[in-house]
Each structure stands twice: as C-alpha cells, then as structure tokens.
Design a protein around this motif. Structure first.
Motif, short mmCIF file in Angstrom:
data_model
loop_
_atom_site.label_atom_id
_atom_site.label_comp_id
_atom_site.label_asym_id
_atom_site.label_seq_id
_atom_site.Cartn_x
_atom_site.Cartn_y
_atom_site.Cartn_z
N ARG A 100 19.90 -10.30 15.07
CA ARG A 100 19.12 -9.11 15.42
C ARG A 100 17.88 -9.45 16.26
N ASP A 101 17.27 -10.60 15.99
CA ASP A 101 16.04 -10.98 16.68
C ASP A 101 16.26 -12.11 17.68
N GLU A 102 17.47 -12.16 18.22
CA GLU A 102 17.85 -13.26 19.10
C GLU A 102 16.92 -13.39 20.31
N HIS A 103 16.58 -12.26 20.95
CA HIS A 103 15.78 -12.31 22.18
C HIS A 103 14.37 -12.82 21.88
N GLU B 80 14.50 -16.57 21.13
CA GLU B 80 14.70 -17.37 22.34
C GLU B 80 13.40 -17.47 23.14
N ALA B 81 12.69 -16.34 23.24
CA ALA B 81 11.42 -16.35 23.96
C ALA B 81 10.41 -17.26 23.28
N LEU B 82 10.39 -17.24 21.96
CA LEU B 82 9.48 -18.11 21.21
C LEU B 82 9.84 -19.58 21.43
N SER B 83 11.13 -19.86 21.50
CA SER B 83 11.57 -21.23 21.74
C SER B 83 11.14 -21.72 23.12
N ARG B 84 11.22 -20.84 24.13
CA ARG B 84 10.82 -21.24 25.49
C ARG B 84 9.32 -21.52 25.55
N VAL B 85 8.54 -20.69 24.87
CA VAL B 85 7.09 -20.91 24.85
C VAL B 85 6.77 -22.25 24.20
N ALA B 86 7.47 -22.56 23.09
CA ALA B 86 7.21 -23.81 22.37
C ALA B 86 7.61 -25.02 23.20
N GLN B 87 8.75 -24.94 23.93
CA GLN B 87 9.23 -26.08 24.70
C GLN B 87 8.40 -26.34 25.95
N LYS B 88 8.03 -25.27 26.63
CA LYS B 88 7.31 -25.40 27.90
C LYS B 88 5.80 -25.32 27.73
N ARG B 89 5.35 -25.07 26.49
CA ARG B 89 3.93 -24.90 26.21
C ARG B 89 3.35 -23.81 27.11
N SER B 90 4.13 -22.75 27.27
CA SER B 90 3.71 -21.62 28.10
C SER B 90 2.63 -20.82 27.39
N PRO B 91 1.89 -20.00 28.13
CA PRO B 91 0.88 -19.15 27.49
C PRO B 91 1.51 -18.19 26.48
N MET B 92 0.77 -17.90 25.43
CA MET B 92 1.26 -17.03 24.37
C MET B 92 1.50 -15.60 24.85
N ASN B 93 0.84 -15.21 25.97
CA ASN B 93 0.99 -13.82 26.40
C ASN B 93 2.40 -13.50 26.90
N LYS C 65 16.15 -16.06 6.21
CA LYS C 65 17.49 -15.96 6.79
C LYS C 65 17.64 -16.78 8.07
N LEU C 66 16.57 -17.44 8.49
CA LEU C 66 16.63 -18.24 9.71
C LEU C 66 16.95 -19.69 9.38
N PRO C 67 17.67 -20.38 10.28
CA PRO C 67 17.87 -21.83 10.09
C PRO C 67 16.55 -22.56 10.26
N ALA C 68 16.50 -23.80 9.78
CA ALA C 68 15.26 -24.57 9.76
C ALA C 68 14.64 -24.70 11.15
N GLU C 69 15.48 -24.89 12.18
CA GLU C 69 14.96 -25.09 13.53
C GLU C 69 14.19 -23.86 14.01
N GLN C 70 14.74 -22.69 13.73
CA GLN C 70 14.07 -21.46 14.17
C GLN C 70 12.83 -21.17 13.32
N LYS C 71 12.87 -21.51 12.03
CA LYS C 71 11.67 -21.36 11.20
C LYS C 71 10.52 -22.18 11.75
N ASN C 72 10.83 -23.41 12.17
CA ASN C 72 9.78 -24.31 12.66
C ASN C 72 9.09 -23.79 13.91
N GLN C 73 9.80 -22.93 14.67
CA GLN C 73 9.19 -22.39 15.89
C GLN C 73 7.97 -21.52 15.58
N PHE C 74 7.92 -20.94 14.37
CA PHE C 74 6.81 -20.07 14.02
C PHE C 74 5.52 -20.85 13.77
#
Length: 683
Positions: A123-126, A129-142, A54-63
């Motif tokens: 439903r899983d917007e937050h 979004e957090a996953l997207s920020r980690v991917a963009q900034k290469r932040s720690p997974m924690n 149910k996710l668009p391609a861009e959000q799927k790729n974040q996983f």
C-alpha cells in the motif's frame, strides 16, 4: 540556586533517556529521540514500533533517516526558539522538533515521530521507494516532505510538550543532585539554595507522577530508586484524602509555604513528614514540582500497619492533556450538533404516528433507538466540551441527591443495594441541577455496570477543605465493583476510552468531567482492584449571582416567557426545548410529574406556561396538571399527545382552558400555540 553550565549528558543519564523513550513508545506509539546541543543523538532508533511491524527489516531501517542529524531542521528552531512540525507521505507521518531550553541555555532538542497509520509494503510502496532514494542519495528531505501541514497537529504537539516537560524535570533533578552532596551537613546544603531536608527531594510531573528523587527519599520510604518510576505522589505516597486535597490546593495557589502530611512507606506504615513544594515553570506553564521532605525519627512516628495486598489507588490524570482534548473535540461537537439536532427534531415527530402497519411500526421503533443513541452521543460530547458557565440556581444539594437516589433506586437490579449518607452542608449551593443530575447519573451508571454480580452503591455528601480560599462541598459515588482496569487508568476522562465495545461507550465519565469543570469544580477518583471505586465531585460554594449566565441563553430582559416542559421522551423534549429557546423563551425541563412539582414549588411565580406530555412514567399528564392547578389555578397549560381519541382527556382540557397539540407537530405549529396561550394570559 546557581545553575552551572552543565551539558544534557552530565545532568541526565542514558538509562533515564532510554526509559523516557520506552515510555512514550508504549503510551502513545510514537518514536522519540533526544539530541544534545551539538546535535548528537543520545538515543538510537527504537527496535520495535507497532506502526512498522508489517515492514521487512530493510524498510524499517529506512525510517532511521528521520532521526539523522543531517536531515533535521533544528538550527533554525534554536535561533528562533520555536518548534517545527512537518508531515510526510500525505500526512501519514509527522515529525516535531522542539528545542530544550533550561535556565535560558540551549541544552538540545527533542524529536517526536508520530505514525498516523500502519505502514504496509504494498500500500505504501511509492512513499517507501521515495524514502529509500533519499537515504541512498542523501537527497534533501523536502523531496518526501508535504508542501504544507494541512491536518491538525494537536496530537504530536501534546506528545512533544509532554516529552519536553519530562526532560526538563530530569534536568532540574540532575542539577539538584549535582549540587547536593549527601555527606554535606544540612546547613551546608541550605547554603547551596536547597531547602533543609533530612530525607531528600522528589521531582514530580504536574499530575503527580514521580520523575526522580535525590538523597534518602527512596531509602526512607523503603523503596528502591527504580520503584519510583511507577509511583504517583498523590496516589501512592500521601495517606489521607485531606492531605491530598491540601497539597493540590498549595500547588494551585503556587505557594512555597511549608506544611505536613502523612506518608505511606512501602511496608504500609505511616509517618509524618514536613513538606515544602517548589513549582517548576516554563513559559508554557507549570511542568511539575519539587517536593522537599524532612521529618523526625521514623520509628517514633510509625503508625498502624495497612493492608497492602491490594493497595487503594488515587488515580492520576494529565489535566493539561484532557483540556487539550476538549479543545480538539469542541469543533467536532459543534458540527455534530448542527447535524444531529435538526435530524432528531424531525424524526421525533414521526415516532408516535398512528399507523396500522406493523412493519412500519417496527421500523419506526428501530429508527427511534438509533435516534436515541445518536442524541445521547451528541449530548455527552456537548457536556464534555462545554466551557461556558451553565445557568445556576441556589439548590439544596442534599435534597437534590435524595431525588437522584429515588430515581436510581427504581432502576437498580435487585442484586444491587443503595445506601445514601447525607452530611451537614450549607443550606444551598449555586449549581445547575439538571447538569449535576446528569453527571451523577453517568457516574452511577458506570458504578452499576462495574458490579455485574451485585454489590453496594453508595451516595454521600459532605463538606471539604477549602480550595484556593473557596469552600467546597463533595458528592461521592462509591461502588463495590471491579475497580478501574489498568488499561484505562492513564486515560481517565478521555472520550471513548472504555472496556465496553458498545458504540459511543466511554463518554459518561468525560461528560461528568466537563459538567463539573463548567461549575468550577474538580473530580478525584480512587480505586481498589476487585474491591471498588469512589468518585468524588468537588463543587465550590458560591452565590448564583456571582456566576455568569451561559451566552447562548436569553437574558432576563429579553426573555419572552418562562416555560416548564414536562416530557419523559428525552429526544423530543430536547428538540422542543431547543426550538423554544431559539425563539427567546427560558425553558425548564423535567421528565416526571414529581420533578415538575418540585421545580414549580421553587420557581412557580416565574412560570408562564407548562407544556405537558400526556404519557408520563408514574403519572398521566392529566394527573400532573391537576396537581399543578391546585398550586396555581390560573396557570396556562399546553398538552401534546400522539392520540386524540381520549374523550375524557379532551373534556378535561376544555374544562381548564388548556391548549392541545397532536404529535407529530411542526415547530411553527408549536410556536403558534405557545404564543397564543401566552398572549391570552396578558389580556
């Protein structure tokens, strides 16, 4: 066998790794990736994952971030030789990382990503979004990891261990292939540590699924190598029940002794082959086995052709997974029983209440139906999860099966015929008759439901080959119905796996599995699509004295008395028996007068009191009491019934000095009457 320092890539091809990934996604809905010892991924992120549909391609790729080497805590896992389990997004996603050790060398890691729910953009917007920020900034997974794994991780650990076992089997096959040259003479292959083989080696998982083969096995049996990925050694290659049982025994005993068996080629012909089994183990247990095959000239040993239009299949199942599921469901069953048993006991007292209100009677009938379903559900789950040995008595198995057949015959639809074939058995077998009757009843119910247009139901008994030096007897239940559908074949004996939509469906086969396992036996199923199924119950022949009595039953030295309870209302009977057992009584139950008489014939000298419901199917409580009194005139009897206006019955009760209890009754009232009657016997 020497194990040279070869890499994961050298031992297992990318095509095989892709097939493994596809298989686990299809089977469990999990994404898997395999890394080599340099933390280089050997697989890409799967294109299609149901939980992300149910996710668009861009959000799927974040996983894909979860398979990114920069975000894997795998260095610490290799140092400590331990696995890691993490959860994310309030346990909506779980990740397990397991190191692959092969021949004491680190070969890489398996990573499993379990999707606990279906992800949706709103439903899983937050979390997204957090996953997207980690991917963009290469932040720690924690930043998105849960502080602790608070829920059960049994599922992902089961998937990960299964994946690890499969990879290790492919590594074993790859190493064997690297060390064997088909052009080498057999004696040269033998020098390299491989058993002499003119055919080759099959590598199989512990449940018999064929993982790989080397040399000429596929060619010899008329298959392509790619065909083996869909085959099971027991189900598809062994031609006889005897050979299947014999090979299973050798595997259980862990022997490497050679034997022989008839194999089925793709064209249906048979040939005899010499077989040597070598079990593959890790510290976690058995992960599979090698099957070394050799034979003489195939043409000289080819036998009759078989009908291959609808091949009969011995259905395989993952024993380790089933045992793991039993452990998962056991706490649930205990909590359910703590709620259900008192509730059913309380409700049962009101079902026969004398009321003139038609509306109340109708509501009570509806509550009774729900209570019956709830009690059956809890009881089936109890049988599935039980591990303690039930009370055993020496029982004539053929007589028991004949009694089962008589009960079933009365309930069968007219379009279904019943056939009973009893073999020559030992005189008695130690078993719990009540439990075995329940198991066979569940299997017969499934068989009848598989024949909606009618057919033949067959019950058979016979002796079986020894298993682990233990003689065995077999009960088989055969139908001519639809066979097991493909959708459930890989999940045999798992609770709630069913093609029916009924609430609580899918527990009958699980309950039978638990009962047979608690007796030290095992189940085997063969099925032919659209032509029927046969279930084999294998039971060990042991003496009752060699069995351990279930811990929650009173010992003989502490038993207050032995009671025979006769009632065809299952819920009330179970609630009554439970209350009596809690007080220290040993209780034997029966739902018909005929069965009660049979029990009394066997153990009448131990019975101190008989509790009788006056309304029984096939005979009244009064008639049953009269038959029992003929056998033992001084026996104590307690009647209970929902009506007290039967003057003839009341006169009979007074004439024999029996007790009387009107339903509904309180537990304390029941115990007071029982104590009173037993005390009178001691005077």
């Amino acid at each position: 066998m020497d194990r040279p320092n070869q890499t994961l890539q050298q031992l297992v091809s990318p095509e095989i790794l892709f097939e493994i990934q596809t298989s686990f996604l299809k089977k469990y809905g999990v994404a898997v990736c395999i890394f080599d010892d340099s933390i280089h991924p050997q697989l890409t992120f799967p294109d299609s994952i149901p939980a992300l549909d149910k996710l668009p391609a861009e959000q799927k790729n974040q996983f894909k971030l979860f398979f990114d080497p920069a975000f894997l805590d795998i260095i610490s896992s290799s140092v400590n030789r331990q696995h890691i389990v993490q959860s994310f997004g309030d346990d909506s996603l779980r990740r397990a990382i397991y190191p692959i050790f092969f021949a004491e060398e680190l070969k890489g890691w398996v990573v499993v990503l379990q999707f606990v729910k279906q992800f949706e953009p709103d439903r899983d917007e937050h979390f997204l979004e957090a996953l997207s920020r980690v991917a963009q900034k290469r932040s720690p997974m924690n930043f998105i990891q849960d502080s602790s794994v608070t829920t059960s991780t049994n599922d992902i650990n089961l998937y990960s261990r299964e994946l690890l076992n499969v990879v290790q089997l492919f590594l074993e096959a790859g190493l064997a292939r690297a060390q064997i040259s088909p052009e080498q003479p057999d004696d040269e292959n033998e020098k390299n540590g491989v058993a002499k083989s003119k055919i080759g080696i099959l590598f199989c998982a512990s449940n018999g699924n064929i993982v790989d083969s080397i040399l000429h096995v596929a060619e010899f049996l008329g298959y392509r190598i790619s065909d083996f990925s869909d085959l099971n050694f027991f189900r598809d290659l062994l031609a006889t029940d005897y050979d299947r049982e014999k090979i299973r025994v050798l595997l259980q005993e862990g022997t490497t002794s050679k034997t022989s068996a008839a194999l089925i080629a793709r064209d249906g012909s048979h040939m005899t082959a010499d077989i040597q089994l070598i079990i593959q183990r890790t510290k976690a247990g058995i992960i599979g086995f090698e099957c070394h095959l050799s034979t003489e000239d195939r043409e000289a040993l080819a036998l009759e052709e078989l009908d291959t239009t609808a091949p009969e299949q011995y259905l395989s199942y993952d024993e380790q997974r089933i045992m793991g599921l039993r452990n998962i469901y056991a706490p649930l069953q205990q909590q359910l029983a703590a709620l259900v048993n008192p509730l059913v006991s309380y409700l049962a007292q009101f079902f026969d209440a004398d009321t003139g209100n038609v509306r109340i009677k109708k509501r009570l009938a509806e509550i009774r139906a729900l209570s019956n379903s709830l009690s059956t559900f809890a009881n089936q789950l109890r049988f599935y999860t039980q591990k303690k040995l039930p009370d055993m008595t020496q029982t004539n198995l053929n007589e028991l099966v004949k009694n089962i057949a008589r009960k079933i015959e009365r309930l069968l639809p007219e379009e279904i015929a019943l056939e009973v074939n009893l073999g020559q058995l030992v005189e008695t077998v130690a078993l719990n008759p009540e439990h075995i009757v329940h198991a066979v009843g569940c299997l017969c119910k499934n068989a009848v439901e598989a024949m909606p247009d009618g057919g033949l139901l067959s019950l058979e008994t016979h002796m079986s080959p020894a298993r682990n030096n233990q003689e065995m007897v077999t009960i088989s239940i055969k139908d001519t119905g639809m066979g097991f559908p493909n959708a459930v074949q890989d999940r045999l004996f798992e609770p709630f796996v069913s093609t029916k939509s009924t609430v609580g469906a899918g527990l009958g086969l699980s309950a039978a599995y638990g009962i047979v396992k608690s007796h030290g036996g095992h189940l085997c199923i063969k099925s032919r699509h659209a032509e029927g199924t046969t279930v084999f119950i294998y039971l060990p022949i042991v003496q009752a004295g060699n069995q351990t009595v279930q811990e929650d039953k009173p010992s003989e030295t502490s038993v207050k008395g032995h009671i025979l309870l006769v009632d065809d209302e299952q819920n009330l009977a179970e609630a009554t028996a439970m209350a009596l057992r809690r007080e220290g009584y040993a209780v034997f139950t029966s739902n018909t007068c005929e069965d009660a008489l049979a029990i009394y014939n066997k153990i009448g000298d131990k019975i101190d009191l008989i509790i009788l419901d006056n309304q029984l199917v096939g005979a009244s409580g009064k008639k049953c009491a009269q038959d029992l009194i003929k056998k033992s005139p001084r026996i104590s009897i307690l009647f209970y019934s929902g009506a007290d206006d039967d003057l003839e019955l009341m006169a009979f009760i007074r004439s024999i000095g029996a007790g009387w209890l009107k339903k509904p009754f309180a537990t304390q009232e029941l115990l007071a009457r029982v104590n009173s009657l037993l005390s009178r016997n001691k005077v």
